[in-house]
Design a protein around this motif. Structure first.
Motif, PDB file in Angstrom:
ATOM      1  N   VAL A 187      -0.870   2.967   9.768  1.00  0.00           N
ATOM      2  CA  VAL A 187      -0.772   2.237   8.506  1.00  0.00           C
ATOM      3  C   VAL A 187       0.369   2.771   7.647  1.00  0.00           C
ATOM      4  CG1 VAL A 187      -1.956   1.654   6.367  1.00  0.00           C
ATOM      5  CG2 VAL A 187      -3.200   1.633   8.534  1.00  0.00           C
ATOM      6  N   GLY A 188       0.487   4.101   7.527  1.00  0.00           N
ATOM      7  CA  GLY A 188       1.477   4.689   6.631  1.00  0.00           C
ATOM      8  C   GLY A 188       2.893   4.291   6.970  1.00  0.00           C
ATOM      9  N   ILE A 189       3.230   4.297   8.247  1.00  0.00           N
ATOM     10  CA  ILE A 189       4.587   3.980   8.661  1.00  0.00           C
ATOM     11  C   ILE A 189       4.909   2.516   8.425  1.00  0.00           C
ATOM     12  CG2 ILE A 189       6.043   3.706  10.728  1.00  0.00           C
ATOM     13  CD1 ILE A 189       4.946   6.334  11.722  1.00  0.00           C
ATOM     14  N   THR A 190       3.933   1.639   8.617  1.00  0.00           N
ATOM     15  CA  THR A 190       4.206   0.207   8.534  1.00  0.00           C
ATOM     16  C   THR A 190       3.995  -0.357   7.136  1.00  0.00           C
ATOM     17  OG1 THR A 190       1.959  -0.266   9.304  1.00  0.00           O
ATOM     18  CG2 THR A 190       3.697  -0.179  10.955  1.00  0.00           C
ATOM     19  N   ARG A 191       2.769  -0.231   6.605  1.00  0.00           N
ATOM     20  CA  ARG A 191       2.473  -0.900   5.339  1.00  0.00           C
ATOM     21  C   ARG A 191       3.213  -0.275   4.180  1.00  0.00           C
ATOM     22  NH1 ARG A 191       1.689  -5.857   4.028  1.00  0.00           N
ATOM     23  NH2 ARG A 191       0.544  -6.140   2.090  1.00  0.00           N
ATOM     24  N   ASN A 192       3.244   1.045   4.126  1.00  0.00           N
ATOM     25  CA  ASN A 192       3.830   1.702   2.968  1.00  0.00           C
ATOM     26  C   ASN A 192       5.358   1.694   2.990  1.00  0.00           C
ATOM     27  OD1 ASN A 192       1.026   2.710   3.230  1.00  0.00           O
ATOM     28  ND2 ASN A 192       1.552   3.876   1.412  1.00  0.00           N
ATOM     29  N   ILE A 193       5.948   1.596   4.165  1.00  0.00           N
ATOM     30  CA  ILE A 193       7.410   1.701   4.249  1.00  0.00           C
ATOM     31  C   ILE A 193       8.062   0.343   4.435  1.00  0.00           C
ATOM     32  CG2 ILE A 193       9.330   2.695   5.557  1.00  0.00           C
ATOM     33  CD1 ILE A 193       7.511   5.079   6.164  1.00  0.00           C
ATOM     34  N   VAL A 194       7.540  -0.472   5.342  1.00  0.00           N
ATOM     35  CA  VAL A 194       8.196  -1.749   5.618  1.00  0.00           C
ATOM     36  C   VAL A 194       7.349  -2.940   5.205  1.00  0.00           C
ATOM     37  CG1 VAL A 194       9.550  -0.775   7.478  1.00  0.00           C
ATOM     38  CG2 VAL A 194       7.374  -1.843   8.022  1.00  0.00           C
TER      39      VAL A 194
END
Length: 547
Positions: A187-194
């Motif tokens: 979740v952190g890599i996808t939702r929060n960044i992109v």
């Protein structure tokens, strides 16, 4: 030029340098989602208004095309123009809620550069970085590093035909792992960044960006440090100097003009229907037309005849957008958070933030902005608008603007004040400002003028090229197919260069073509990719793919 965001300004820049007369039609303000703006009524005593923005700027070292443009925009006292206004935060933090330990670490530059970029050296370096920053169980760290190696050594065919159709959540086997693994690495890599969902995001998109960051961290193929921001509000540091430079090159701007329809007749674009600031309808004509509007706005302007002339335009209807919008909190006391970006990994609304005053050394916040009592700006991006919050139990779209501000503030405090130290206090909150591009919050029909392109599986096949079948019509924007497969300013810049090159070709121009730098490919990894190509054609898994 239809649109004055990063794509439109880049195309105008490249064309003007090659002797073309350019007129930019922009509905609202130059800079698009990249611009900063003034907080109305906030200036006192001769100071500037408090600075606000759609979202904080992030210009990582993996970018090459955008930094090249920035170097060519003069800025007083800077040898390399606006590019010299980039500064590198020295650390970052994953802030955890409910008393979990915050994960804080330095951003390595130029360290963590292995002597050899072999899979084994990459495994050692990445495992060390993850164990330092994330602190997952050793077997989960090892598994994730192996998944990274699978992607790094995958051939282009496997990436485009398999990983493009595989969700990131599935690729990293998130369902089998701990909640920490899912929150941070899925979740952190996808939702929060992109701003896309791990369950839906294309592994090719997430992996390509991740590959670039990994190589950047390992000291390969970068324009600079992995994390860079501007040392002033965006308009002061970049957009205003850019506008001034383009005007000096002869570019004309029509601000407040809305593009209504791109008309087609006789095998060409015959004109564009626009609405002026006075509300009157007009038709403008030119030799060439570059559509540099965001895809959700651009496709509404394409007439039925235009779409029939190039079926590629119709495929753009499949491209999806989502909400990722900024809110700024102005503080009367400097909060001791982190000297760089902050990711509130457990926040329901996927908040990321950065304190800005310490990164703006040429401005003294209380002396230069507002009423003289605000000493810092905590700029926050809200990436998740469809999950209930902790204060009202409502989604961000269901909340009023005031409720959104209170909810975000509450989620920030839940992430930052939960380990025995109070770093955000209500008494220090001076005021807040929510991007005016969102409207109708708390009603059945909320709207957002500045949505962000997202990348579910299969998106690659619906992205258009910069040149269309219509000989005098070109596309520019981060939805156009370029090497960086992500909604970024780099993608907008690269697509604009591609559009200009296509225009020059169609026009028979002998002007030099724009340089379009592809994403860096580490030469040391090419043999592994060639080996994987044969395995893929034989129906075999990647050699590092153990399931």
């Amino acid at each position: 030029m239809l649109g004055g965001g990063v794509a439109g300004l880049t195309a105008a820049h490249e064309l003007a340098e090659r002797g073309y007369a350019v007129t930019v039609y922009e509905r609202r303000a130059l800079g698009g989602k990249a611009r900063s703006m003034d907080v109305p009524g906030s200036a006192r005593g001769g100071r500037r208004p408090l600075p606000a923005e759609h979202g904080f700027r992030f210009i990582p070292g993996i970018y090459h095309n955008l930094p090249d443009t920035m170097r060519r925009i003069p800025f007083p006292g800077n040898a390399h123009g606006v590019w010299d206004n980039l500064v590198a935060p020295r650390e970052m933090m994953f802030a955890r809620a409910a008393g979990r330990e915050d994960l804080r670490g330095p951003i390595p530059w130029p360290g963590h550069s292995p002597a050899e970029l072999t899979p084994e050296e990459i495994r050692r370096a990445l495992a060390g970085i993850l164990q330092t920053l994330v602190r997952l169980p050793a077997h989960e760290t090892a598994y994730f590093v192996d998944r990274v190696l699978v992607f790094l050594t995958s051939c282009d065919e496997r990436r485009e035909e398999v990983w493009e159709r595989t969700p990131w959540w599935e690729f990293v086997r998130a369902e089998r792992m701990s909640n920490e693994y899912r929150r941070i690495l899925a979740v952190g890599i996808t939702r929060n960044i992109v701003a896309t969902k791990a369950e839906e995001a294309s592994t090719r998109t997430v992996g390509t960006l991740g590959e670039a960051f990994v190589l950047n961290l390992l000291g390969r193929g970068a324009d600079g440090p992995p994390d860079r921001i501007l040392n002033l509000p965006t308009n002061e540091a970049w957009i205003d100097p850019w506008e001034a430079h383009l005007r000096s090159l002869g570019v004309e701007f029509r601000i407040g003009w809305t593009v209504r329809e791109v008309r087609y007749a006789g095998g060409r674009v015959s004109g564009v229907a626009v609405e002026g600031p006075d509300g009157a309808a007009r038709t403008v004509t030119a030799d060439h037309y570059v559509s540099a509007l965001p895809v959700e706005h651009a496709r509404r302007t394409w007439s039925a005849a235009l779409r029939a002339a190039d079926p590629m335009l119709g495929r753009c209807d499949k491209l999806q957008t989502d909400w990722m919008t900024g809110i700024q909190f102005y503080l009367t006391e400097r909060a001791e958070l982190v000297h760089g970006h902050l990711n509130c990994i457990d926040s329901p609304w996927s908040l990321t933030a950065i304190q800005q005053a310490e990164h703006w050394p040429s401005r003294d916040f209380p002396a230069d902005y507002g009423d003289g009592t605000a000493v810092d700006c905590l700029s926050v991006d809200i990436s998740e608008w469809d999950k209930p919050g902790i204060l009202y139990g409502k989604t961000a779209k269901q909340c009023t603007r005031e409720e959104v501000a209170r909810e975000v503030w509450a989620q920030l405090k839940a992430s930052l004040n939960d380990t025995g130290r109070t770093v955000l206090t209500d008494s220090a909150l001076h005021s807040w400002f929510l991007d005016p591009g969102v409207d109708g919050l708390g009603t059945p029909h909320p709207t957002n003028q500045d949505e962000l392109l997202i990348h579910p599986v299969g998106t690659l096949y619906d992205r258009p090229s910069a040149g269309t079948r219509i000989p005098n019509f070109f596309l520019s924007g981060d939805y156009v197919a370029v090497d960086i497969d992500l909604a970024t300013m780099e993608g907008a810049n690269a697509s604009a260069r591609a559009a200009v090159n296509s225009l020059l070709d169609r026009d028979g121009s002998d002007a030099p073509r724009c340089t379009v730098r592809p994403m860096y490919r580490a030469p040391e990894l090419e043999p592994a990719k060639r080996h994987d190509r044969w395995r893929y054609r034989l129906g075999l898994r990647n050699v590092f793919d153990l399931g």
